[in-house]
Scaffold this active site. Sequence first.
Site, short mmCIF file in Angstrom:
data_model
loop_
_atom_site.label_atom_id
_atom_site.label_comp_id
_atom_site.label_asym_id
_atom_site.label_seq_id
_atom_site.Cartn_x
_atom_site.Cartn_y
_atom_site.Cartn_z
N GLY B 50 -10.46 -13.11 -13.34
CA GLY B 50 -9.76 -14.34 -13.69
C GLY B 50 -8.86 -14.22 -14.89
N GLY B 51 -7.83 -13.39 -14.79
CA GLY B 51 -6.95 -13.20 -15.94
C GLY B 51 -7.70 -12.44 -17.01
N GLY B 174 -4.84 -11.97 -4.22
CA GLY B 174 -6.20 -11.76 -4.71
C GLY B 174 -7.18 -12.80 -4.22
N GLN B 261 -1.68 -20.74 -0.30
CA GLN B 261 -2.16 -20.12 -1.54
C GLN B 261 -1.20 -19.06 -2.07
OE1 GLN B 261 -6.32 -18.89 -1.78
NE2 GLN B 261 -6.78 -20.84 -2.74
N SER B 263 1.24 -18.02 -5.16
CA SER B 263 0.98 -18.32 -6.58
C SER B 263 2.01 -19.31 -7.12
CB SER B 263 0.96 -17.03 -7.39
OG SER B 263 -0.31 -16.44 -7.33
N ALA B 264 2.06 -20.46 -6.48
CA ALA B 264 3.08 -21.45 -6.82
C ALA B 264 2.96 -21.95 -8.26
CB ALA B 264 2.97 -22.63 -5.85
N HIS B 265 1.79 -21.73 -8.89
CA HIS B 265 1.62 -22.22 -10.27
C HIS B 265 2.57 -21.52 -11.24
CE1 HIS B 265 -0.82 -18.54 -10.41
NE2 HIS B 265 -0.60 -18.56 -11.70
N CYS B 409 -24.38 -19.06 -1.45
CA CYS B 409 -24.18 -20.06 -0.40
C CYS B 409 -24.31 -21.43 -1.03
CB CYS B 409 -25.21 -19.90 0.72
SG CYS B 409 -26.89 -20.30 0.27
N GLY B 491 -10.77 -21.47 -15.23
CA GLY B 491 -10.02 -21.90 -14.05
C GLY B 491 -8.59 -22.31 -14.36
#
Lengths: 554, 554
Positions: B50-51, B174, B261, B263-265, B409, B491
């Site tokens: 996560g980065g 990813g 999904q 990476s439009a951010h 799960c 996040g």
Amino acid sequence: METKADTNIKAPTGTGLQCKGWHQEAAMRMLMNNLDPDVAEKPEELIVYGGGGKAARNWESYHKIVETLQRLENDETLLVQSGKPVGVFQTHEEAPRVLIANAHLVPKWANWDEFRRLDKMGLTMYGQMTAGSWIYIGTQGILQGTYETFAECARQQFGGTLQGRLLVTAGLGGMGGAQPLAATMNGAACIGVEVDETRIDRRVETGYCDIKCKSLDEALEKALDAKEKGEALSIGLLGNVAEVLPQMLQKGVIPDVLTDQTSAHDLQLGYIPAGYTLDEANEKRESDPEGYQEDVLDSMVTHVETMLKMQQKGAVTFDYGNNLRGQVADHRDMEEAFNFPGFVPAFIRPLFCRGSGPFRWAALSGKPEDIYTTDKAVLETFPEKEALARWIKKAQDQVHFQGLPARICWLEYGERAEMGEKFNWLVKKGKVDAPLVIGRDHLDTGSVASPNRETEDMKDGSDAIADWPLLNAMLNTASGASWVSLHHGGGVGIGYSIHAGMVCVADGTEMADRRLKRVLTNDPGSGVMRHADAGYEEAVKTAKERGIDLPMVE
Amino acid sequence: METKADTNIKAPTGTGLQCKGWHQEAAMRMLMNNLDPDVAEKPEELIVYGGGGKAARNWESYHKIVETLQRLENDETLLVQSGKPVGVFQTHEEAPRVLIANAHLVPKWANWDEFRRLDKMGLTMYGQMTAGSWIYIGTQGILQGTYETFAECARQQFGGTLQGRLLVTAGLGGMGGAQPLAATMNGAACIGVEVDETRIDRRVETGYCDIKCKSLDEALEKALDAKEKGEALSIGLLGNVAEVLPQMLQKGVIPDVLTDQTSAHDLQLGYIPAGYTLDEANEKRESDPEGYQEDVLDSMVTHVETMLKMQQKGAVTFDYGNNLRGQVADHRDMEEAFNFPGFVPAFIRPLFCRGSGPFRWAALSGKPEDIYTTDKAVLETFPEKEALARWIKKAQDQVHFQGLPARICWLEYGERAEMGEKFNWLVKKGKVDAPLVIGRDHLDTGSVASPNRETEDMKDGSDAIADWPLLNAMLNTASGASWVSLHHGGGVGIGYSIHAGMVCVADGTEMADRRLKRVLTNDPGSGVMRHADAGYEEAVKTAKERGIDLPMVE
Ligand SMILES: NC(=O)c1ccc[n+]([C@@H]2O[C@H](COP(=O)([O-])OP(=O)(O)OC[C@H]3O[C@@H](n4cnc5c(N)ncnc54)[C@H](O)[C@@H]3O)[C@@H](O)[C@H]2O)c1
Ligand SMILES: NC(=O)c1ccc[n+]([C@@H]2O[C@H](COP(=O)([O-])OP(=O)(O)OC[C@H]3O[C@@H](n4cnc5c(N)ncnc54)[C@H](O)[C@@H]3O)[C@@H](O)[C@H]2O)c1
């Protein structure tokens, strides 16, 4: 949703239980005590103190909290979200009975506008520090905090007393009015400059200030005479500090201690400019707010310039949390204002490094004699602590109890746990009539991140790091405090602070012995840890001497 | 301060203890597992995923954490402040052994600039969610999250399965690369549009995607055929979604499920505009970043317009947490983008209302068989849960373990505690070779405040209220989890979220029975509470059916 205000709340006293255990009972009584009309500022609005600091979100929530505490089992925990009782979960006997989170917002949204919007929607509550965490005990806390600040100043600079010293300050308002009494309790001759005569009269009436003077010459004569003779004397001097202080300098009088508690944080309502009567100020503020503000800032510049000059001539000078320095620095580029320090870095932080902080307790019996018994126990336990002894004696004479009888004094790491054990013994042996609750302010060594006040100018630059109060709250939870709280925005406002509270009940049982020992050791211990981590030698030394286990501190 | 990187960390396995108890041992092993080169993205920098999500602040801190865990007594608690071990305090046996606070800043200072400044000074650490709280288990988590999202979509819209349905998405990077497999696991025919051929090839090689197609017609023929026959099939279609999707619409093909999904951010690096090759995009981005960004936005507008049209024609359309809607709304005033919902309000929140969330566990034995044993126990315990059974079986076939064998799960309130009890029984009876650790992501029902993702568009407008994750952390501490963590910024980044984690060890003892029952009941219980408080009827219903005690919920 509208439930009527209950404006005549009194905590039950004595040994009869309305709840299923003393931890729940104590939480209920202290919540009620916070809203006692003798204690709270605006009980009808559930406001305890400090602007809008509330004890419960609304009346429905208040009644439901009480009801839930009354049915809460000894292995259950009540969750309170911004003054509303939201859940009861099964935990275990040595876990806290109540966990509280007040006023927290995701940081990007953590400002007054968003807070007020959500508050109006009924989703949050401003808890200040001890309001929303149910351990406010009236104005004794303010007096004692000021007393302790002056006492530390005395210890650092004047061999432990202000006897034979001249302390000059301004502003005798809600907080600032405690200064004259705190000064004389430390032995000083004190001049408090106040522009509003009614404020001086009120302080004199209530015994917070000895006498009123209307001329500087008269005040100086009396103050310097008292200083000479080593007598404690407090004088409320009618005048504007931006005029009086330069005159004092011209006369060559340099105070030993110099500070200020006008409401400098507010450029419209807080500080009267030189040359204005109160009425003139009210008028100009209405008719020309911008022009008025310029006049305020002109006076503040003169005021700060004079303070800096007096500092150069030897006055121990400090900012007392009213942002006077910030105003002239921000609005008049007068960065040199920060040449004198804030009160926390100057006087409070050394105390924090020793794990010292505002230990307070209340007698659930409701009997003042129980507090005198505890006072005696404190004095007997620490006979060598002179300032403490002076405080306890003065407090007995001069502090009126509000609501449940209570006391406050600063104790260090080690001392707090020792006192907790003694108090539990007093309960066990029936030396007091009912259990005692022991808590503290959130302004404490390990429990607050507040870059404009408590964590201003940390040695390692960690002012804004907020992990510490969260660790403090989790640690007190793990240690088994009776209730634990995590707040946002106390003291300095939404966005500016994160801080934690805890309360632990001494009910005379062995379980209380264990819990008190853990909580009253770990809570100040986390403060020594925080300051040692920041590189303060006094904290590193305290940790070593007391055997506090800090893995990364050599 | 410089200690060398350790790039070959492997958690010990089996039943030999290096620590004084299984809770400490588990914390140590899971920390090490997070940094195992088979698990972590950049173990040499202590980055797990996560980065920049790290497990310890620096190598010195890492080694000192391990050393301290090894000497930690069974009634002591280690405090970790942003990846650094800062203190050890005596608590009690049923309290957590480790308490963690990562990356918290006083809100006014809670932005990336200030965070990076303090990070450079060595005062803080970005912990993401499960990186800094030592319960990351590799990419299985991503796959399962996507699987569960599609499964919930199936339950809500298509009677529980995507069999016979066409799911169209874009971006096989990813995170997004898990989509084809998650889709086929749910029975769908899936087209994933991806502009970078190497990405498609990688997904096909690793079994995440069945086949590659280079023409829309070929892809449609195969996909519609599979849909017709009710066969699961995933196709990586080489192309630009901003071109392919309008063509699909023109041909009159409307997907049953539609999302995205890419990476439009990130408007520079994340989204390739229509008409560009990858090389052309790289060039233009360098030579004319502003012009490039306009082209990106043009394509996004076309993309979103097409999604809206398909939605009107019946496609179940949602934003998958990449801020595609926000970009065109903020930069092109295209507010109607928000006519399709985010994935949390659409699919995850109903799960949260039932206390459902990402339950995960790892086998400290290091043996895959132990996980198969637990898989079997899960299937036996919940024979009626079809999507769950499908997931477990597919995961057994297709998920490669990374580091310690683990499984994830989603389980609901009630189910989690039941499973915890079973797992502890498996350990007690020797059905597995060593203790199991049970934890979860911070993206869970009661543990996160994140207005742009997990708490987007809450029914009562309480998106930004952050009391809830703090109560969750304190409650898990009071309940006796093995370790508890409180993080900021996971996040969505610094300033945008506050969230909490917990891990609890099943070591086969009676004490573990008690602790697991409390933690695995209260933790999801606090999520049902949060959603019931916000007015979700499903949560109120769950609370009533399961007997969760919520004082203000009638
Ligand atoms: N040190 C701390 O821990 C702490 C805590 C809270 C608040 N404060 C700050 O202390 C300040 C005082 O608080 P308060 O509750 O006493 O405020 P207050 O408004 O009740 O009192 C301020 C007083 O200053 C007087 N005053 C204003 N201008 C003056 C002037 N030019 N010359 C002389 N007197 C003047 C006013 O007449 C008033 O009586 C505030 O800025 C407050 O934010 C400090
Ligand atoms: N749903 C969640 O819980 C969640 C969690 C984290 C991140 N996200 C978001 O999901 C997005 C994807 O994450 P990732 O890790 O897969 O990113 P990534 O950068 O690894 O992959 C993005 C992929 O999109 C492709 N792409 C870009 N523009 C395209 C176009 N016009 N047409 C077709 N393909 C195109 C790229 O070639 C790349 O393979 C990010 O925005 C991320 O922030 C969602």
